[in-house]
Design an enzyme around this catalytic site. Sequence first.
Site, PDB file in Angstrom:
ATOM      1  N   THR A 150      43.542  88.977  56.958  1.00  0.00           N
ATOM      2  CA  THR A 150      43.627  89.845  55.779  1.00  0.00           C
ATOM      3  C   THR A 150      43.079  91.239  56.057  1.00  0.00           C
ATOM      4  OG1 THR A 150      41.995  88.207  55.040  1.00  0.00           O
ATOM      5  CG2 THR A 150      43.695  88.745  53.526  1.00  0.00           C
ATOM      6  N   ARG A 231      32.146  90.009  64.803  1.00  0.00           N
ATOM      7  CA  ARG A 231      30.836  89.424  65.051  1.00  0.00           C
ATOM      8  C   ARG A 231      30.308  89.980  66.368  1.00  0.00           C
ATOM      9  NH1 ARG A 231      30.603  88.302  60.496  1.00  0.00           N
ATOM     10  NH2 ARG A 231      30.127  86.325  59.463  1.00  0.00           N
ATOM     11  N   ASP A 255      29.407  97.683  63.751  1.00  0.00           N
ATOM     12  CA  ASP A 255      28.771  97.164  62.538  1.00  0.00           C
ATOM     13  C   ASP A 255      28.033  95.860  62.810  1.00  0.00           C
ATOM     14  OD1 ASP A 255      28.385  97.312  59.599  1.00  0.00           O
ATOM     15  OD2 ASP A 255      29.587  95.472  59.588  1.00  0.00           O
ATOM     16  N   GLU A 260      20.707  90.657  65.466  1.00  0.00           N
ATOM     17  CA  GLU A 260      20.557  91.488  64.271  1.00  0.00           C
ATOM     18  C   GLU A 260      19.251  91.161  63.572  1.00  0.00           C
ATOM     19  OE1 GLU A 260      24.119  91.007  61.922  1.00  0.00           O
ATOM     20  OE2 GLU A 260      25.395  91.870  63.480  1.00  0.00           O
ATOM     21  N   HIS A 279      25.656  95.986  59.750  1.00  0.00           N
ATOM     22  CA  HIS A 279      26.399  94.831  59.231  1.00  0.00           C
ATOM     23  C   HIS A 279      26.650  94.969  57.730  1.00  0.00           C
ATOM     24  CE1 HIS A 279      27.346  90.375  60.254  1.00  0.00           C
ATOM     25  NE2 HIS A 279      28.181  90.832  59.342  1.00  0.00           N
ATOM     26  N   SER A 281      29.702  96.580  56.598  1.00  0.00           N
ATOM     27  CA  SER A 281      31.093  97.005  56.406  1.00  0.00           C
ATOM     28  C   SER A 281      31.783  96.266  55.263  1.00  0.00           C
ATOM     29  CB  SER A 281      31.900  96.816  57.700  1.00  0.00           C
ATOM     30  OG  SER A 281      31.983  95.449  58.054  1.00  0.00           O
TER      31      SER A 281
END
Length: 320
Positions: A150, A231, A255, A260, A279, A281
């Site tokens: 998508t 990822r 991103d 993280e 992270h 977005s």
Amino acid sequence: MQKRKIVITHTLEQNLIDQIIEIIPDWTIIIGKDREIWQEHIHGAEIIAGWKKGIEKDCLTPHSQLKWLQTWSAGVDSLPLETLESRNINVTSANGVHAYPISETIFALMLSLTRRIHTYVKNQQERKWHHSNMNLEMHKKTVGIIGVGTIGKEAAKIAKAFGMKVLGVRHSGKQQEFVDEMYTNNQLDAVLPQCDYVVVTLPLTKETNRLFGAKQFDLMKSSAFFINIGRGEIVVEEDLISALQRGQIAGAGLDVFEQEPLTVDSPLWEMENVIITPHTSGSTEHYNQRVIEDILIPNLKNYISGNQPFVNLVDYSKGY
């Protein structure tokens, strides 16, 4: 007779709560972000919407009631998928919720790197009037979208507004609107040398883990930009850093990262040709509404009719 129970571990607007109540008025409905609100109800919940850290010790016990889990994220790689599958629990993801915000972020990063917006922001902070060697255009270039779901489809649609040639990579290789040429995952290395922009929108699976390493960056044009909103573990980060330092690629918009938050000593922070977002977005003002109205409610209607949820049902064999 004990009432059936749904637990939603997020705070919702009243209009969304009312829509849920209308479908299951005779259920116990527990809604709220704070753990104190839902903790004692997890064990007896037939449906849980919103996976939280440590929740498995209450909802995946031998006598828990869980039949269906709706995640609040598109990725399901952080879930105990093997355990969920062994207990025949249906999992539905939030795939599709992010199509607009993430595709906007993709193009924000592409445009910023191309037109050096991030450099001009720094110049502005220093009150420096400088051209900064800005001379690139994005129109008519070639973008490779690695993972045409998508989000990838929406990115391809936007790319067409810039007159770009769109190459797509997906597991099935099935053709997709707005994509000029489609390839399968094992044809990735043939796609990379053609691209001026490489955009990773893949989920993290056994197949995609560390998919991008030194070989892939070596195949890319030295003028190409790399965008990753999938990822962090899809990329061998030290190989990406090396490719950026050695000029094998022109720059990156990132991103997501292997670890993280990104460690403070990462060389990526200080690279002039890198833009970092934490992270975020997929963040959007419409997040909850889309999860509930586009995914949970259609699935809930199907579920109470005796059928399994169908929107974004996770295929355990694929891992997404």
